[in-house]
Scaffold this active site. Structure first.
Site, PDB file in Angstrom:
ATOM      1  N   TYR A  63       0.901  -1.153   0.000  1.00 25.13           N
ATOM      2  CA  TYR A  63       0.000   0.000   0.000  1.00 25.13           C
ATOM      3  C   TYR A  63       0.939   1.201   0.000  1.00 25.13           C
ATOM      4  O   TYR A  63       1.814   1.312   0.874  1.00 25.13           O
ATOM      5  CB  TYR A  63      -0.873  -0.006   1.251  1.00 25.13           C
ATOM      6  CG  TYR A  63      -1.744   1.221   1.391  1.00 25.13           C
ATOM      7  CD1 TYR A  63      -3.045   1.217   0.916  1.00 25.13           C
ATOM      8  CD2 TYR A  63      -1.265   2.374   2.000  1.00 25.13           C
ATOM      9  CE1 TYR A  63      -3.858   2.338   1.045  1.00 25.13           C
ATOM     10  CE2 TYR A  63      -2.062   3.489   2.135  1.00 25.13           C
ATOM     11  CZ  TYR A  63      -3.360   3.472   1.654  1.00 25.13           C
ATOM     12  OH  TYR A  63      -4.151   4.587   1.789  1.00 25.13           O
TER      13      TYR A  63
ATOM     14  N   ASP B 259      -9.161   3.015   1.274  1.00 27.68           N
ATOM     15  CA  ASP B 259      -7.775   3.067   1.740  1.00 27.68           C
ATOM     16  C   ASP B 259      -7.527   2.038   2.840  1.00 27.68           C
ATOM     17  O   ASP B 259      -6.504   1.346   2.835  1.00 27.68           O
ATOM     18  CB  ASP B 259      -7.419   4.474   2.206  1.00 27.68           C
ATOM     19  CG  ASP B 259      -7.335   5.466   1.051  1.00 27.68           C
ATOM     20  OD1 ASP B 259      -7.472   5.061  -0.117  1.00 27.68           O
ATOM     21  OD2 ASP B 259      -7.129   6.666   1.331  1.00 27.68           O
TER      22      ASP B 259
ATOM     23  N   ASP C   5       1.978  15.415   5.993  1.00 30.00           N
ATOM     24  CA  ASP C   5       0.554  15.104   5.833  1.00 30.00           C
ATOM     25  C   ASP C   5       0.138  14.136   6.937  1.00 30.00           C
ATOM     26  O   ASP C   5       0.628  13.002   6.986  1.00 30.00           O
ATOM     27  CB  ASP C   5       0.329  14.485   4.459  1.00 30.00           C
ATOM     28  CG  ASP C   5      -1.120  14.102   4.203  1.00 30.00           C
ATOM     29  OD1 ASP C   5      -1.985  14.320   5.072  1.00 30.00           O
ATOM     30  OD2 ASP C   5      -1.398  13.569   3.117  1.00 30.00           O
TER      31      ASP C   5
ATOM     32  N   GLU D  54      -2.074   6.408   8.239  1.00 32.94           N
ATOM     33  CA  GLU D  54      -1.938   5.138   7.526  1.00 32.94           C
ATOM     34  C   GLU D  54      -0.782   4.314   8.096  1.00 32.94           C
ATOM     35  O   GLU D  54      -0.902   3.097   8.272  1.00 32.94           O
ATOM     36  CB  GLU D  54      -1.731   5.394   6.030  1.00 32.94           C
ATOM     37  CG  GLU D  54      -2.968   5.964   5.369  1.00 32.94           C
ATOM     38  CD  GLU D  54      -2.707   6.624   4.034  1.00 32.94           C
ATOM     39  OE1 GLU D  54      -3.582   6.501   3.152  1.00 32.94           O
ATOM     40  OE2 GLU D  54      -1.645   7.257   3.852  1.00 32.94           O
TER      41      GLU D  54
END
Length: 156
Positions: A5, A70, A92, A98
């Site tokens: 990912y 996501d 970010d 994530e």
């Protein structure tokens, strides 16, 4: 080969340049299954982009679909490659979320930083990543043999 990912930002030219460089290197890496990896930028809800649908950021349907896609992308991947520039103009929190989610799911995280890091790194991504690499090493890194290589620098 491992699937990844690709956590990244693409909201300003510096972020786009870092992501583009990373993608070129990742595509050339023989230990990463690029074709079956997941990059959110390439899987946008209804193929919407900010330039074609600037209203999307306020759309609850888009928000939920993007979040769920996501999370599913992280869950379905072998590992997370987080392309991250800690400079204030480029940092970010989504990439950091994530990374944290992947850590909580016991997924290996490869944190990719700019080649010339000029600032301290927050403790959480520095120690939460399985491996911390400069951007230049992505093409040759062996994703099949991940072992703990934490950040070696000053944290805050």
């Amino acid at each position: 080969m491992k699937t990844a990912y690709i956590a990244s930002s693409w909201f300003n030219p510096a972020q786009v340049a870092m992501l583009d460089t990373a993608c070129t290197k990742l595509q050339a890496n023989p230990t990463l299954d690029w074709d079956n990896s997941f990059m959110p930028k390439n899987h946008t809800y209804k193929d919407w982009t900010l330039s074609t649908h600037p209203e999307m950021l306020a759309d609850p349907e888009w928000q939920l679909a993007t979040f769920n896609a996501d999370v599913a992308g992280i869950n379905a991947s072998d590992l997370v490659v987080a392309i991250y520039d800690p400079a204030l103009a480029n940092s970010d929190p989504g990439v950091l979320w994530e990374l944290g989610y992947a850590y909580g799911c016991h997924k290996p995280v490869v944190l990719v930083l700019p080649d010339t890091l000029t600032r301290d790194l927050n403790l959480m991504p520095a120690m939460g990543a399985t491996v911390v690499l400069p951007l230049a090493k992505l093409a040759d890194f062996n994703f099949a043999r991940l072992y703990y290589q934490p950040f070696s620098g000053k944290v805050y």
